[in-house]
Design a protein around this motif. Structure first.
Motif, short mmCIF file in Angstrom:
data_model
loop_
_atom_site.label_atom_id
_atom_site.label_comp_id
_atom_site.label_asym_id
_atom_site.label_seq_id
_atom_site.Cartn_x
_atom_site.Cartn_y
_atom_site.Cartn_z
N ALA A 124 0.84 -1.20 0.00
CA ALA A 124 0.00 0.00 0.00
C ALA A 124 0.88 1.25 0.00
O ALA A 124 0.61 2.21 -0.73
CB ALA A 124 -0.93 -0.01 1.21
N PHE A 125 1.92 1.23 0.80
CA PHE A 125 2.81 2.39 0.88
C PHE A 125 3.87 2.38 -0.21
O PHE A 125 4.08 3.38 -0.90
CB PHE A 125 3.48 2.44 2.27
CG PHE A 125 2.50 2.67 3.38
CD1 PHE A 125 1.84 3.88 3.51
CD2 PHE A 125 2.23 1.67 4.30
CE1 PHE A 125 0.93 4.11 4.53
CE2 PHE A 125 1.33 1.87 5.33
CZ PHE A 125 0.67 3.10 5.45
N ASP A 126 4.55 1.26 -0.38
CA ASP A 126 5.72 1.20 -1.27
C ASP A 126 5.36 1.10 -2.75
O ASP A 126 6.06 1.65 -3.59
CB ASP A 126 6.61 0.02 -0.89
CG ASP A 126 7.12 0.11 0.54
OD1 ASP A 126 7.17 1.22 1.09
OD2 ASP A 126 7.44 -0.96 1.11
N THR A 127 4.29 0.40 -3.08
CA THR A 127 3.91 0.21 -4.48
C THR A 127 2.86 1.22 -4.92
O THR A 127 2.97 1.80 -5.99
CB THR A 127 3.36 -1.23 -4.69
OG1 THR A 127 4.37 -2.16 -4.30
CG2 THR A 127 2.99 -1.47 -6.15
N PHE A 128 1.84 1.43 -4.08
CA PHE A 128 0.72 2.29 -4.46
C PHE A 128 0.86 3.72 -3.95
O PHE A 128 0.04 4.57 -4.27
CB PHE A 128 -0.60 1.69 -3.99
CG PHE A 128 -0.88 0.35 -4.59
CD1 PHE A 128 -0.96 0.18 -5.97
CD2 PHE A 128 -1.05 -0.77 -3.78
CE1 PHE A 128 -1.21 -1.06 -6.52
CE2 PHE A 128 -1.30 -2.01 -4.34
CZ PHE A 128 -1.37 -2.16 -5.71
N GLY A 129 1.88 4.00 -3.13
CA GLY A 129 2.13 5.36 -2.69
C GLY A 129 1.08 5.94 -1.77
O GLY A 129 0.85 7.15 -1.77
N MET A 130 0.44 5.10 -0.96
CA MET A 130 -0.57 5.60 -0.04
C MET A 130 0.07 6.44 1.07
O MET A 130 1.20 6.19 1.47
CB MET A 130 -1.36 4.45 0.58
CG MET A 130 -2.25 3.70 -0.40
SD MET A 130 -3.57 4.74 -1.06
CE MET A 130 -3.06 4.87 -2.77
N HIS A 131 -0.66 7.42 1.54
CA HIS A 131 -0.22 8.25 2.66
C HIS A 131 -0.76 7.70 3.98
O HIS A 131 -0.08 7.75 5.00
CB HIS A 131 -0.73 9.69 2.48
CG HIS A 131 -0.57 10.54 3.70
ND1 HIS A 131 0.67 10.94 4.16
CD2 HIS A 131 -1.48 11.04 4.58
CE1 HIS A 131 0.50 11.66 5.26
NE2 HIS A 131 -0.79 11.73 5.53
N ARG A 132 -1.98 7.13 3.92
CA ARG A 132 -2.66 6.66 5.14
C ARG A 132 -3.43 5.40 4.80
O ARG A 132 -4.16 5.36 3.82
CB ARG A 132 -3.60 7.74 5.64
CG ARG A 132 -4.33 7.45 6.90
CD ARG A 132 -5.05 8.74 7.38
NE ARG A 132 -5.68 8.53 8.64
CZ ARG A 132 -6.93 8.10 8.79
NH1 ARG A 132 -7.67 7.86 7.75
NH2 ARG A 132 -7.43 7.92 9.99
N VAL A 133 -3.27 4.38 5.62
CA VAL A 133 -4.03 3.14 5.45
C VAL A 133 -4.76 2.87 6.75
O VAL A 133 -4.17 2.92 7.83
CB VAL A 133 -3.12 1.94 5.09
CG1 VAL A 133 -3.94 0.65 5.01
CG2 VAL A 133 -2.39 2.20 3.78
N ILE A 134 -6.05 2.61 6.63
CA ILE A 134 -6.87 2.28 7.80
C ILE A 134 -7.32 0.83 7.72
O ILE A 134 -7.28 0.19 6.67
CB ILE A 134 -8.10 3.21 7.94
CG1 ILE A 134 -9.10 2.95 6.80
CG2 ILE A 134 -7.69 4.66 8.01
CD1 ILE A 134 -10.49 3.52 7.04
#
Length: 187
Positions: A124-134
């Motif tokens: 979610a962070f490394d591939t999709f560049g998300m800032h926040r995951v809930i």
């Protein structure tokens, strides 16, 4: 919206791959269980309902503008389907996503959920560049809450009587992790 993940992703004990219609038998068995459906939005599913849900997820994977990734989790030792993961982008402008998971109770307590969910959270962070995951769960669902804590997510909210589900008002717990929190974790 979501760039494709090069699949399969092989982890130490599990593999993440696309869901396929070949997963139907175990998928039906998992979704028909009362203990699986207890904290979900639906009652135990029939064969037809499970097939329709699985087919929707498979079709979503083939859509160019998909906002969700649905993955099968299989055990490396024998290729058995043990659960499913989901990552849904709910706020593209602010790079917000939600992680979800359902695992067959026959495979609880063996670390498969933790290993595979940690990999999806990292994607979610490394591939999709998300800032926040809930991650959200019924406040009574201690297994999901413990898994999210083990992933390094923190409790961000506890909403009392937040949703009317299956004839009763339910509390909801929301866990979250920010990109910088993910980056600061020992990996």
């Amino acid at each position: 919206m979501m760039s494709p993940i090069p699949l399969p992703v092989q982890l130490a004990r599990t593999t993440l791959r696309d869901l396929t219609i070949d997963d139907l038998e175990v998928y039906v068995d998992m979704h028909a269980r009362v203990d699986v459906a207890r904290y979900l939005y639906w009652e135990p599913r029939s064969m037809e309902e499970s097939r329709a849900a699985l087919e929707r997820k498979i079709a979503n994977a083939a859509t160019a503008d998909a906002t969700s990734v649905n993955l099968a989790v299989t055990r490396n030792a024998d290729g058995e389907f043990v659960g499913e993961l989901n990552l849904h982008v709910f706020d593209a402008a602010n790079r917000g996503a939600e992680i979800g998971f359902i695992f067959h109770p026959d495979h609880h307590g063996q670390g498969y959920a933790g290993e595979s969910a940690a990999a999806l959270l990292a994607m979610a962070f490394d591939t999709f560049g998300m800032h926040r995951v809930i991650g959200r769960c019924d406040a009574r669902n201690t297994s999901s809450a413990l898994l999210m804590k083990r992933l390094g997510m923190r409790v961000e909210a506890h909403f009392r009587s937040n949703e009317f589900v299956k004839g009763e008002w339910c509390d909801e717990r929301v866990f979250a992790m920010l990109e910088d929190e993910h980056r600061s974790m020992d990996r």
